[in-house]
Scaffold this active site. Structure first.
Site, PDB file in Angstrom:
ATOM      1  N   TYR A  77       0.915  -0.906  -0.022  1.00  0.00           N
ATOM      2  CA  TYR A  77      -0.186   0.319  -0.298  1.00  0.00           C
ATOM      3  C   TYR A  77       0.608   1.102   0.452  1.00  0.00           C
ATOM      4  O   TYR A  77       2.420   1.274   0.764  1.00  0.00           O
ATOM      5  CB  TYR A  77      -1.030   0.262   1.667  1.00  0.00           C
ATOM      6  CG  TYR A  77      -1.936  -1.102   1.292  1.00  0.00           C
ATOM      7  CD1 TYR A  77      -2.968  -1.322   0.744  1.00  0.00           C
ATOM      8  CD2 TYR A  77      -1.406  -1.848   2.316  1.00  0.00           C
ATOM      9  CE1 TYR A  77      -4.013  -2.092   0.884  1.00  0.00           C
ATOM     10  CE2 TYR A  77      -2.372  -3.191   1.799  1.00  0.00           C
ATOM     11  CZ  TYR A  77      -3.529  -2.763   1.932  1.00  0.00           C
ATOM     12  OH  TYR A  77      -4.436  -4.471   2.136  1.00  0.00           O
ATOM     13  N   ASP A  91      -9.170   6.851  10.108  1.00  0.00           N
ATOM     14  CA  ASP A  91      -8.735   7.580   8.779  1.00  0.00           C
ATOM     15  C   ASP A  91     -10.023   8.871   8.502  1.00  0.00           C
ATOM     16  O   ASP A  91     -10.909   9.397   9.280  1.00  0.00           O
ATOM     17  CB  ASP A  91      -9.596   6.936   7.373  1.00  0.00           C
ATOM     18  CG  ASP A  91     -11.395   6.342   7.061  1.00  0.00           C
ATOM     19  OD1 ASP A  91     -12.077   7.045   7.959  1.00  0.00           O
ATOM     20  OD2 ASP A  91     -11.162   5.846   6.672  1.00  0.00           O
ATOM     21  N   ARG A 125      -4.953   1.808   8.948  1.00  0.00           N
ATOM     22  CA  ARG A 125      -5.574   2.771   8.780  1.00  0.00           C
ATOM     23  C   ARG A 125      -5.414   2.419  10.453  1.00  0.00           C
ATOM     24  O   ARG A 125      -5.081   3.593  11.238  1.00  0.00           O
ATOM     25  CB  ARG A 125      -6.776   3.311   9.258  1.00  0.00           C
ATOM     26  CG  ARG A 125      -7.229   2.368   8.923  1.00  0.00           C
ATOM     27  CD  ARG A 125      -9.247   2.615   8.476  1.00  0.00           C
ATOM     28  NE  ARG A 125      -9.809   1.361   8.213  1.00  0.00           N
ATOM     29  CZ  ARG A 125     -10.898   0.957   8.947  1.00  0.00           C
ATOM     30  NH1 ARG A 125     -10.675   1.471   9.963  1.00  0.00           N
ATOM     31  NH2 ARG A 125     -11.670   0.268   8.405  1.00  0.00           N
TER      32      ARG A 125
END
Length: 321
Positions: free
Chosen positions: A67, A81, A173
């Site tokens: 990611y 988030d 997150r």
């Protein structure tokens, strides 16, 4: 029916289920499944399996992923988030590049991560995000996850752009949240792009609109990866016609029933250690019949001197066809 995998670029605003539903409409078939949820605000690689390839879904979900994330210091939210409700804001003026780098690098390796309340994990049959929306918070057990690598791309306090390669079940997150907690400022994830799932790379992914255009042009199959190509690193063997019925029914196969298959898959990268007259215990292979139909993945068991079925991909309908 289409059987294979399409590397889809999931855009912001779509859930993973939205992608599956829209793809069903584009290709005109129901048997489709995705390989690991991406949050609606996240973007990037989402391999989608069609037809018999849906048997791959759990196998791909277990793969390592990469990611690119933007971490924002100074804000803690209920969802971890930027889309969530801000619970706390703190000053970030005392943060330094050195402190940030040291904290982030400490997360490389195995660590115990507590899944967020806003997640699809189930507790007593109910998804955590459903409980969270009801204002309830339940205890979650920490799970071991593996952070294989973190490459810090850019630090412009209060933001950090980083590339994370991790094991299945890792919440980026939550990683951002934990880093912010450790540095005393709090943090949340501002952006997330999944760039790789197993062999599927961001640069090769296609948006739904591009896939729809290819379907209308009659070129859809050009982007569908055949099921057996997902295992192109495994040795390919064919079962002789006399013993093919054993394989069709998922029975074990003696090594003498098998012979080397002429390989036709692109980008074949067979491991030298697999190409031996005497197979090793635990070696996995692809098995085909003499008509070239992919039957499934088998694993060699030294004790019984036979290959045992691990995953069947041929169905009876294909045999009748």
């Amino acid at each position: 029916m289409i059987n294979g995998v399409i590397n889809i670029y999931k855009e912001k605003g779509f859930t993973s289920h939205d992608v599956v539903a829209k793809l069903r409409g584009i290709v005109g078939q129901k048997k489709i499944g995705h390989t690991g949820t991406l949050d609606p605000d996240a973007e990037g690689v989402l391999p989608v399996c069609l037809g018999r390839a849906t048997k791959l879904c759990d196998m791909l979900t277990d793969k390592d992923k990469t990611y690119e994330a933007v971490l924002l210091f100074g804000k803690t939210t209920d969802t971890q988030d930027i889309s969530g409700t801000v619970l706390e804001e703190k000053d970030t003026s005392l943060l330094t590049v050195e402190k940030i780098e040291e904290c982030i690098r400490a997360y490389i390796g195995e660590y115990e991560q507590v899944p967020p309340m806003y997640s699809a994990l189930k507790v007593n049959g109910k998804k955590l995000y459903e409980l969270a929306r009801e204002g309830k918070e339940v205890e979650r057990k920490a799970r071991k996850v593996q952070i294989y690598d973190i490459q810090i791309k850019k630090i412009e306090i209060p933001r950090v752009t980083m590339e994370v390669t991790c094991s299945k079940g890792t919440y980026i997150r939550t990683l951002c949240h934990d880093i912010g907690r450790d540095l005393g400022t709090g943090a949340c994830m501002e952006e997330l792009l999944r760039t790789r799932v197993s062999r599927f790379d961001f640069k090769d992914s296609l948006r739904l609109s591009e896939i729809e255009a290819l379907k209308k042009a009659g070129k859809l199959m050009e982007i569908v990866m055949p099921v057996d190509q997902m295992f192109s690193d495994l040795r390919a063997l064919s079962v002789d016609s006399a013993h093919a019925p054993l394989a069709y029914n998922g029975n074990p196969l003696k090594a003498r029933f098998l012979h080397e298959k002429t390989e036709t898959l692109p980008n074949m990268e067979a491991q030298e250690s697999d190409h031996q007259d005497v197979p090793k215990d635990g070696i996995r292979v692809r098995i085909y019949d003499e008509d070239g139909r992919f039957i499934g993945i088998y694993c060699y068991h030294e004790k019984r001197k036979e290959y045992k079925l691990e995953k069947m991909f041929l169905d009876q309908e294909e045999l009748r066809g």
